[in-house]
Design a protein around this motif. Structure first.
Motif, PDB file in Angstrom:
ATOM      1  N   GLN A  33       6.708   3.793  -1.167  1.00 27.97           N
ATOM      2  CA  GLN A  33       7.195   4.483   0.000  1.00 27.97           C
ATOM      3  C   GLN A  33       8.045   5.762  -0.210  1.00 27.97           C
ATOM      4  O   GLN A  33       8.058   6.803   0.385  1.00 27.97           O
ATOM      5  CB  GLN A  33       8.176   3.508   0.777  1.00 27.97           C
ATOM      6  N   ALA A  34       8.376   5.431  -1.452  1.00 27.09           N
ATOM      7  CA  ALA A  34       9.371   6.668  -2.062  1.00 27.09           C
ATOM      8  C   ALA A  34       8.373   8.114  -2.299  1.00 27.09           C
ATOM      9  O   ALA A  34       8.724   9.246  -2.082  1.00 27.09           O
ATOM     10  CB  ALA A  34       9.971   6.382  -3.212  1.00 27.09           C
ATOM     11  N   ALA A  35       7.302   7.885  -2.634  1.00 28.89           N
ATOM     12  CA  ALA A  35       6.102   8.604  -3.105  1.00 28.89           C
ATOM     13  C   ALA A  35       5.823   9.370  -1.831  1.00 28.89           C
ATOM     14  O   ALA A  35       5.563  10.771  -1.527  1.00 28.89           O
ATOM     15  CB  ALA A  35       5.038   8.147  -3.749  1.00 28.89           C
ATOM     16  N   GLU A  36       5.485   8.487  -0.764  1.00 27.70           N
ATOM     17  CA  GLU A  36       4.840   9.318   0.445  1.00 27.70           C
ATOM     18  C   GLU A  36       5.943   9.912   1.152  1.00 27.70           C
ATOM     19  O   GLU A  36       5.561  11.012   1.564  1.00 27.70           O
ATOM     20  CB  GLU A  36       4.595   7.852   1.494  1.00 27.70           C
ATOM     21  N   VAL A  37       7.298   9.485   1.137  1.00 26.90           N
ATOM     22  CA  VAL A  37       8.236  10.292   1.828  1.00 26.90           C
ATOM     23  C   VAL A  37       8.425  11.690   1.210  1.00 26.90           C
ATOM     24  O   VAL A  37       8.559  12.637   1.943  1.00 26.90           O
ATOM     25  CB  VAL A  37       9.683   9.717   1.627  1.00 26.90           C
ATOM     26  N   ARG A  38       8.225  11.487  -0.231  1.00 26.90           N
ATOM     27  CA  ARG A  38       8.300  13.046  -0.982  1.00 26.90           C
ATOM     28  C   ARG A  38       7.038  13.745  -0.487  1.00 26.90           C
ATOM     29  O   ARG A  38       7.192  15.012  -0.375  1.00 26.90           O
ATOM     30  CB  ARG A  38       8.264  12.643  -2.228  1.00 26.90           C
ATOM     31  N   ALA A  39       6.022  13.210  -0.562  1.00 30.17           N
ATOM     32  CA  ALA A  39       4.606  13.719  -0.225  1.00 30.17           C
ATOM     33  C   ALA A  39       4.877  14.546   1.321  1.00 30.17           C
ATOM     34  O   ALA A  39       4.073  15.821   1.552  1.00 30.17           O
ATOM     35  CB  ALA A  39       3.438  13.000  -0.203  1.00 30.17           C
ATOM     36  N   THR A  40       5.188  13.755   2.140  1.00 31.53           N
ATOM     37  CA  THR A  40       5.223  14.178   3.545  1.00 31.53           C
ATOM     38  C   THR A  40       6.433  15.075   4.131  1.00 31.53           C
ATOM     39  O   THR A  40       6.181  16.121   4.828  1.00 31.53           O
ATOM     40  CB  THR A  40       5.155  13.233   4.551  1.00 31.53           C
ATOM     41  N   GLY A  41       7.570  14.933   3.317  1.00 34.71           N
ATOM     42  CA  GLY A  41       8.702  15.856   3.549  1.00 34.71           C
ATOM     43  C   GLY A  41       9.244  15.443   4.910  1.00 34.71           C
ATOM     44  O   GLY A  41      10.321  15.996   5.493  1.00 34.71           O
ATOM     45  N   LEU A  42       8.705  14.021   5.478  1.00 37.12           N
ATOM     46  CA  LEU A  42       9.517  13.936   7.041  1.00 37.12           C
ATOM     47  C   LEU A  42      10.790  13.019   6.633  1.00 37.12           C
ATOM     48  O   LEU A  42      11.322  12.902   7.691  1.00 37.12           O
ATOM     49  CB  LEU A  42       8.422  12.968   7.535  1.00 37.12           C
ATOM     50  N   GLY A  43      11.009  12.492   5.480  1.00 40.86           N
ATOM     51  CA  GLY A  43      12.575  11.556   5.546  1.00 40.86           C
ATOM     52  C   GLY A  43      12.233  10.223   5.858  1.00 40.86           C
ATOM     53  O   GLY A  43      13.235   9.556   5.843  1.00 40.86           O
ATOM     54  N   HIS A  44      10.972   9.943   6.398  1.00 41.15           N
ATOM     55  CA  HIS A  44      10.898   8.529   6.369  1.00 41.15           C
ATOM     56  C   HIS A  44       9.453   8.120   6.109  1.00 41.15           C
ATOM     57  O   HIS A  44       8.585   8.831   6.043  1.00 41.15           O
ATOM     58  CB  HIS A  44      11.176   8.366   8.063  1.00 41.15           C
ATOM     59  N   VAL A  45       9.096   6.834   6.253  1.00 40.92           N
ATOM     60  CA  VAL A  45       7.704   6.247   6.102  1.00 40.92           C
ATOM     61  C   VAL A  45       6.910   6.498   7.356  1.00 40.92           C
ATOM     62  O   VAL A  45       7.325   6.282   8.534  1.00 40.92           O
ATOM     63  CB  VAL A  45       7.892   4.730   5.720  1.00 40.92           C
ATOM     64  N   VAL A  46       5.756   6.816   7.227  1.00 42.67           N
ATOM     65  CA  VAL A  46       4.865   7.038   8.230  1.00 42.67           C
ATOM     66  C   VAL A  46       4.331   5.852   8.811  1.00 42.67           C
ATOM     67  O   VAL A  46       3.684   4.975   8.001  1.00 42.67           O
ATOM     68  CB  VAL A  46       3.623   7.900   7.733  1.00 42.67           C
ATOM     69  N   PRO A  47       4.443   5.505   9.981  1.00 40.88           N
ATOM     70  CA  PRO A  47       3.813   4.212  10.841  1.00 40.88           C
ATOM     71  C   PRO A  47       2.306   4.305  10.669  1.00 40.88           C
ATOM     72  O   PRO A  47       1.613   5.294  10.618  1.00 40.88           O
ATOM     73  CB  PRO A  47       4.244   4.368  12.213  1.00 40.88           C
ATOM     74  N   GLY A  48       1.912   3.158   9.730  1.00 40.73           N
ATOM     75  CA  GLY A  48       0.657   3.241   9.751  1.00 40.73           C
ATOM     76  C   GLY A  48       0.049   3.668   8.308  1.00 40.73           C
ATOM     77  O   GLY A  48      -1.127   3.767   8.197  1.00 40.73           O
ATOM     78  N   GLY A  49       1.027   4.347   7.593  1.00 45.86           N
ATOM     79  CA  GLY A  49       0.818   5.217   6.521  1.00 45.86           C
ATOM     80  C   GLY A  49       0.509   4.370   5.178  1.00 45.86           C
ATOM     81  O   GLY A  49       0.689   2.977   5.374  1.00 45.86           O
ATOM     82  N   VAL A  50       0.333   4.763   3.981  1.00 45.42           N
ATOM     83  CA  VAL A  50       0.388   4.239   2.868  1.00 45.42           C
ATOM     84  C   VAL A  50       1.453   3.285   2.365  1.00 45.42           C
ATOM     85  O   VAL A  50       1.421   2.114   1.919  1.00 45.42           O
ATOM     86  CB  VAL A  50      -0.232   5.253   1.642  1.00 45.42           C
ATOM     87  N   GLY A  51       2.857   3.702   2.738  1.00 46.67           N
ATOM     88  CA  GLY A  51       3.914   2.888   2.595  1.00 46.67           C
ATOM     89  C   GLY A  51       4.057   1.847   3.204  1.00 46.67           C
ATOM     90  O   GLY A  51       4.395   0.806   2.691  1.00 46.67           O
ATOM     91  N   ALA A  52       3.768   1.906   4.825  1.00 45.10           N
ATOM     92  CA  ALA A  52       3.668   0.846   5.376  1.00 45.10           C
ATOM     93  C   ALA A  52       2.690  -0.192   5.110  1.00 45.10           C
ATOM     94  O   ALA A  52       2.909  -1.497   5.204  1.00 45.10           O
ATOM     95  CB  ALA A  52       3.652   1.167   6.928  1.00 45.10           C
ATOM     96  N   GLU A  53       1.474   0.153   4.777  1.00 41.56           N
ATOM     97  CA  GLU A  53       0.589  -0.601   4.231  1.00 41.56           C
ATOM     98  C   GLU A  53       1.184  -1.508   2.841  1.00 41.56           C
ATOM     99  O   GLU A  53       0.789  -2.611   2.964  1.00 41.56           O
ATOM    100  CB  GLU A  53      -0.685   0.167   4.013  1.00 41.56           C
ATOM    101  N   ALA A  54       1.514  -0.745   2.011  1.00 42.82           N
ATOM    102  CA  ALA A  54       2.200  -1.439   0.999  1.00 42.82           C
ATOM    103  C   ALA A  54       3.243  -2.345   1.311  1.00 42.82           C
ATOM    104  O   ALA A  54       3.281  -3.717   0.418  1.00 42.82           O
ATOM    105  CB  ALA A  54       2.563  -0.429  -0.120  1.00 42.82           C
ATOM    106  N   GLN A  55       4.186  -1.923   2.062  1.00 41.00           N
ATOM    107  CA  GLN A  55       5.057  -2.938   2.490  1.00 41.00           C
ATOM    108  C   GLN A  55       4.586  -4.266   3.091  1.00 41.00           C
ATOM    109  O   GLN A  55       5.092  -5.332   2.910  1.00 41.00           O
ATOM    110  CB  GLN A  55       6.119  -2.351   3.415  1.00 41.00           C
ATOM    111  N   ARG A  56       3.557  -4.099   4.135  1.00 41.90           N
ATOM    112  CA  ARG A  56       2.921  -5.259   4.768  1.00 41.90           C
ATOM    113  C   ARG A  56       2.426  -6.139   3.591  1.00 41.90           C
ATOM    114  O   ARG A  56       2.485  -7.478   3.555  1.00 41.90           O
ATOM    115  CB  ARG A  56       1.869  -4.912   5.594  1.00 41.90           C
ATOM    116  N   ALA A  57       1.579  -5.338   2.687  1.00 46.68           N
ATOM    117  CA  ALA A  57       0.939  -6.259   1.618  1.00 46.68           C
ATOM    118  C   ALA A  57       2.040  -7.082   0.825  1.00 46.68           C
ATOM    119  O   ALA A  57       1.735  -8.384   0.344  1.00 46.68           O
ATOM    120  CB  ALA A  57       0.207  -5.162   0.539  1.00 46.68           C
ATOM    121  N   ALA A  58       3.205  -6.595   0.410  1.00 46.77           N
ATOM    122  CA  ALA A  58       4.229  -7.034  -0.277  1.00 46.77           C
ATOM    123  C   ALA A  58       4.941  -8.247   0.363  1.00 46.77           C
ATOM    124  O   ALA A  58       4.861  -9.335  -0.296  1.00 46.77           O
ATOM    125  CB  ALA A  58       5.390  -6.007  -0.746  1.00 46.77           C
ATOM    126  N   ALA A  59       4.820  -8.162   1.634  1.00 45.93           N
ATOM    127  CA  ALA A  59       5.457  -9.254   2.614  1.00 45.93           C
ATOM    128  C   ALA A  59       4.324 -10.220   2.465  1.00 45.93           C
ATOM    129  O   ALA A  59       4.892 -11.480   2.389  1.00 45.93           O
ATOM    130  CB  ALA A  59       5.839  -8.731   3.892  1.00 45.93           C
TER     131      ALA A  59
END
Length: 203
Positions: free
Chosen positions: A107-133
């Protein structure tokens, strides 16, 4: 290093503007050397070696038979993007089940890649969080979602092709270690791959 810098700032030892310089000057470094065709990766903090491991050759000699690290970093000899660094983690630690530390780092990597300041819904960060859960509730490792399942096509999932900088790597390292009891990065994992990419980019 980030935790130490925060504590130093809290106690007045350094100002906020000094924190990045401290982390940069005495931060995480990852270097790679090759001995008889076998890449040896060394991770260090402030010049002190913390981990050293190898990535055995996956080929039978000739072109394309190098390590997974070489195969990924050769995508662009001049610069490695955040997406490519995440794909490096998919190759070098792909069999690792995704946990909270991995999800935080991704998620930290994605936020830095997009520059949006938040995790993108449906993005790689959200997918990783779902997988961890899901993995927390899954008892058998073979049934858990692995890093390779989440990160194999990371470049295509990120809208921006941002080169990895040392600041990016330090942010991802901090996110990963804050979510691990031993405060250590996983060899070849997300943080280590970002650090290796930043070292290659010399940014």
């Amino acid at each position: 290093m980030q935790s130490a810098a925060v504590l130093n700032q809290r106690f007045g030892g350094v100002g906020r503007n000094d924190m990045t310089d401290i982390a940069r000057d005495k931060g995480v470094t990852v270097s790679q050397t090759e001995i008889e065709g076998t890449p040896i990766v060394t991770e260090a903090v402030g010049g002190e070696v913390l981990a050293q491991y190898t990535h055995p050759s996956t080929g039978g000699g000739g072109g394309g038979g190098g390590s997974t690290v070489e195969a990924t970093l050769s995508l662009d000899a001049d610069v490695v993007t955040i997406g490519e660094a995440l794909e490096l983690a998919a190759l070098s630690a792909g069999d690792k089940p995704v946990d909270e530390s991995d999800a935080a780092a991704i998620q930290a990597a994605e936020v830095r890649a997009t520059g949006l300041g938040h995790v993108v819904p449906g993005g790689v960060g959200a997918e990783a969080q779902r997988a961890a859960a899901v993995n927390i509730r899954t008892t058998r490792d073979e049934q858990k979602t692995k890093l390779s399942d989440v990160l194999t096509d990371a470049t295509s999932k990120l809208v921006d092709y941002k080169p990895v900088t040392k600041e990016d790597a330090l942010g991802v390292v901090g996110a990963e270690i804050r979510n691990k009891p031993d405060l250590a990065t996983h060899p070849g994992g997300v943080a280590a791959s970002m650090a290796a990419a930043a070292n290659l980019n010399k940014a």
